[in-house]
Every structure is written in C-alpha cells, then in structure tokens.
Design an enzyme around this catalytic site. Structure first.
Site, PDB file in Angstrom:
ATOM      1  N   GLU A 102      -8.424  88.388  60.535  1.00 21.10           N
ATOM      2  CA  GLU A 102      -8.250  86.474  61.523  1.00 21.10           C
ATOM      3  C   GLU A 102      -7.064  86.742  61.691  1.00 21.10           C
ATOM      4  O   GLU A 102      -6.029  87.430  61.291  1.00 21.10           O
ATOM      5  CB  GLU A 102      -8.408  85.205  60.494  1.00 21.10           C
ATOM      6  CG  GLU A 102      -9.933  84.770  60.636  1.00 21.10           C
ATOM      7  CD  GLU A 102      -9.994  83.969  61.477  1.00 21.10           C
ATOM      8  OE1 GLU A 102      -9.580  84.028  62.378  1.00 21.10           O
ATOM      9  OE2 GLU A 102     -10.659  82.837  60.759  1.00 21.10           O
ATOM     10  N   ASP A 103      -6.553  85.678  63.113  1.00 22.48           N
ATOM     11  CA  ASP A 103      -5.893  85.405  63.332  1.00 22.48           C
ATOM     12  C   ASP A 103      -4.310  85.103  62.683  1.00 22.48           C
ATOM     13  O   ASP A 103      -3.292  84.795  62.596  1.00 22.48           O
ATOM     14  CB  ASP A 103      -5.624  84.973  64.532  1.00 22.48           C
ATOM     15  CG  ASP A 103      -6.772  83.660  64.859  1.00 22.48           C
ATOM     16  OD1 ASP A 103      -7.425  83.899  64.200  1.00 22.48           O
ATOM     17  OD2 ASP A 103      -6.765  83.415  65.921  1.00 22.48           O
ATOM     18  N   ASP A 106      -5.456  78.402  58.814  1.00 17.06           N
ATOM     19  CA  ASP A 106      -5.136  76.863  59.222  1.00 17.06           C
ATOM     20  C   ASP A 106      -5.073  76.633  57.872  1.00 17.06           C
ATOM     21  O   ASP A 106      -5.027  76.381  56.647  1.00 17.06           O
ATOM     22  CB  ASP A 106      -5.340  76.311  60.434  1.00 17.06           C
ATOM     23  CG  ASP A 106      -4.730  74.913  60.920  1.00 17.06           C
ATOM     24  OD1 ASP A 106      -3.614  74.910  59.495  1.00 17.06           O
ATOM     25  OD2 ASP A 106      -4.659  73.929  61.243  1.00 17.06           O
ATOM     26  N   PHE A 155       2.111  74.127  65.826  1.00 14.99           N
ATOM     27  CA  PHE A 155       1.200  75.322  66.090  1.00 14.99           C
ATOM     28  C   PHE A 155       1.901  76.537  67.199  1.00 14.99           C
ATOM     29  O   PHE A 155       3.298  76.334  67.553  1.00 14.99           O
ATOM     30  CB  PHE A 155       0.425  73.747  67.485  1.00 14.99           C
ATOM     31  CG  PHE A 155      -0.634  75.133  68.089  1.00 14.99           C
ATOM     32  CD1 PHE A 155      -1.895  74.860  67.735  1.00 14.99           C
ATOM     33  CD2 PHE A 155       0.201  75.307  69.405  1.00 14.99           C
ATOM     34  CE1 PHE A 155      -2.862  75.070  68.423  1.00 14.99           C
ATOM     35  CE2 PHE A 155      -1.047  75.284  70.285  1.00 14.99           C
ATOM     36  CZ  PHE A 155      -2.262  75.059  70.052  1.00 14.99           C
ATOM     37  N   ARG A 168      -2.350  84.139  74.853  1.00 12.21           N
ATOM     38  CA  ARG A 168      -2.584  84.712  74.191  1.00 12.21           C
ATOM     39  C   ARG A 168      -2.021  85.974  74.614  1.00 12.21           C
ATOM     40  O   ARG A 168      -2.245  87.520  74.091  1.00 12.21           O
ATOM     41  CB  ARG A 168      -4.509  85.158  74.608  1.00 12.21           C
ATOM     42  CG  ARG A 168      -5.235  84.235  74.141  1.00 12.21           C
ATOM     43  CD  ARG A 168      -6.595  84.452  74.131  1.00 12.21           C
ATOM     44  NE  ARG A 168      -7.399  83.525  74.128  1.00 12.21           N
ATOM     45  CZ  ARG A 168      -7.874  82.854  73.316  1.00 12.21           C
ATOM     46  NH1 ARG A 168      -7.543  82.893  71.688  1.00 12.21           N
ATOM     47  NH2 ARG A 168      -8.939  81.557  73.560  1.00 12.21           N
TER      48      ARG A 168
HETATM   49  P1  5GP Z   1      -8.995  76.327  60.001  1.00 10.39           P
HETATM   50  O1  5GP Z   1     -10.404  76.657  59.353  1.00 10.39           O
HETATM   51  O2  5GP Z   1      -8.617  77.574  59.333  1.00 10.39           O
HETATM   52  O3  5GP Z   1      -8.632  75.228  60.024  1.00 10.39           O
HETATM   53  O4  5GP Z   1      -8.525  77.333  61.116  1.00 10.39           O
HETATM   54  C1  5GP Z   1      -8.700  78.002  61.877  1.00 10.39           C
HETATM   55  C2  5GP Z   1      -8.976  78.183  63.708  1.00 10.39           C
HETATM   56  O5  5GP Z   1      -8.034  76.745  63.568  1.00 10.39           O
HETATM   57  C3  5GP Z   1      -8.572  79.574  63.656  1.00 10.39           C
HETATM   58  O6  5GP Z   1      -9.234  80.294  63.874  1.00 10.39           O
HETATM   59  C4  5GP Z   1      -7.461  78.819  65.247  1.00 10.39           C
HETATM   60  O7  5GP Z   1      -8.363  79.088  66.407  1.00 10.39           O
HETATM   61  C5  5GP Z   1      -6.910  78.175  65.140  1.00 10.39           C
HETATM   62  N1  5GP Z   1      -5.729  77.172  64.687  1.00 10.39           N
HETATM   63  C6  5GP Z   1      -5.103  76.902  63.835  1.00 10.39           C
HETATM   64  N2  5GP Z   1      -3.991  76.854  64.087  1.00 10.39           N
HETATM   65  C7  5GP Z   1      -3.632  77.562  64.873  1.00 10.39           C
HETATM   66  C8  5GP Z   1      -2.244  77.584  65.505  1.00 10.39           C
HETATM   67  O8  5GP Z   1      -1.044  77.116  65.319  1.00 10.39           O
HETATM   68  N3  5GP Z   1      -1.658  78.029  67.146  1.00 10.39           N
HETATM   69  C9  5GP Z   1      -3.328  77.974  67.762  1.00 10.39           C
HETATM   70  N4  5GP Z   1      -2.798  78.817  69.089  1.00 10.39           N
HETATM   71  N5  5GP Z   1      -4.990  78.262  66.992  1.00 10.39           N
HETATM   72  C10 5GP Z   1      -4.293  77.647  65.337  1.00 10.39           C
END
Ligand code: 5GP
Length: 178
Positions: A102-103, A106, A155, A168
């Site tokens: 995963e990138d 969150d 963010f 990106r």
């Molecule tokens: P989660 O399901 O863990 O809340 O969120 C995962 C997804 O939220 C990530 O795969 C990403 O697409 C998006 N996301 C959460 N925080 C960020 C951030 O700081 N920047 C970006 N670009 N995407 C984020």
C-alpha cells in the site's frame, strides 16, 4: 526547498527522494531475510502504490512475484456498509506467502475491508507493507508488518500519491502547508 502548488493547494517538502530510497532499500532487505527460501507474492494496490511497488520490487534480490489490483468501494445494502471489491486479482492465493503493498494506511478502513477477502483464499501467510502510516488517524486497527514512515494526520502528495489526480509524478513526498 520551496513550497509547490498542486491544483490550488500549497505543499511543502516533507520526505526527500533520498530518504525514501534509503527506507525502501531497508524494507527490501528485511523482506529478503524474512522470506529466504520462499517466493512471496506481492499484491500492489493501485493507483497510489505504483512507484513504491516498483522501487521495492527492484530492490529485492530474491525471487518474488507481483500483481497489481485496484480496490473499489461501494455502498452495500442495508447494514453491510461500505464493501471493498478488488479488480484484477487473477492469481491463485492458496498456499502463497502474500504481501499487500500500500502507499498509505490512513484510518485503516480499506485494509480492514480487504484483508479478510484475501484470507478467505487461504494463503500460507498474509502481511501488509505500507510506505506511509498515519498511526494517529487509525480508526480500524490493521496489523502493519512493514512500514516506511509513520506520519502525522496531514494530507500528503508525491511518489505515487495524488491530490485530485495530480502530484503523483513528484519524486519526493510533500505535505499540505497550512
Ligand atoms: P484508509 O482506508 O486507510 O482510511 O485510507 C486509505 C486510502 O486513503 C489510501 O489508499 C489513499 O488513497 C487515501 N489517502 C489517505 N490519506 C491520504 C493522503 O494523505 N494523501 C493521499 N494522496 N491519499 C490519502
């Protein structure tokens, strides 16, 4: 380094290309050691993880496989809430040593929804590797096995991560400037 703009928002340099590269090499070495004698299967979650997945995969010296998937979230009926479905997962996971790439994790919602689906396919093992981890934003606890950087709940863009489609291609990671 100067503030940059992505769309209308200012972002400041946060994690440099060099820091990312060093950390990616470190993670690759750890995975190499942990999976010696095995052939792990990486499942990279698009779009955001493509750069991380590419660099990590290149840094591995052991045999390994990789596939790329997209996750789509849709509103289920009645009490089921948001369901996560994967697109492009065409590899048999039975008995495989799977590492999800995963990138960013969150709130943990995406992984919490997706990991049980992978477990259902009976891999020999299942681990999660994320470049960025917003630990303080966790609402759905996920066990993270490999992580690049713990970052605050702000963010970020760059190195594969976007803000509304842009950013990106930045080779470093930038944080929203307040
Ligand atoms: P989660 O399901 O863990 O809340 O969120 C995962 C997804 O939220 C990530 O795969 C990403 O697409 C998006 N996301 C959460 N925080 C960020 C951030 O700081 N920047 C970006 N670009 N995407 C984020």
């Amino acid at each position: 380094m100067p503030v940059i703009y992505v769309h209308d928002k200012p972002f400041q340099p946060y994690i440099s290309q060099e820091e990312i590269s060093t950390r990616v090499q470190e993670i690759a070495h750890t995975i190499e050691k942990d999976y010696r004698g095995k052939i792990p299967l990486f499942i990279a979650v698009l779009n955001g993880s493509f750069m991380f997945a590419s660099d990590l995969f290149k840094a591995l010296n052991n045999p390994a496989e990789i596939c790329f998937i997209k996750l789509a979230s849709y509103k289920g009926t009645r009490s089921s809430g948001h369901l996560i479905t994967s697109i492009g997962l065409d590899v048999d996971l039975i008995g495989r040593d799977v590492i999800v790439l995963e990138d960013i994790v969150d709130t943990g919602k995406t992984m919490t929804g997706f990991l049980p689906q992978l477990l259902h396919q009976q891999p020999a093992s299942l681990k999660v590797c994320t470049l960025l981890y917003k630990q303080e934003a966790t609402r759905y606890p996920v066990s993270i096995d490999y992580r690049g950087f713990i970052i605050p709940d702000k963010f970020v863009v760059g190195y594969g991560l976007d803000y509304d489609g842009l950013g990106r291609n930045l080779s470093a990671i930038y944080q929203l400037a307040e």
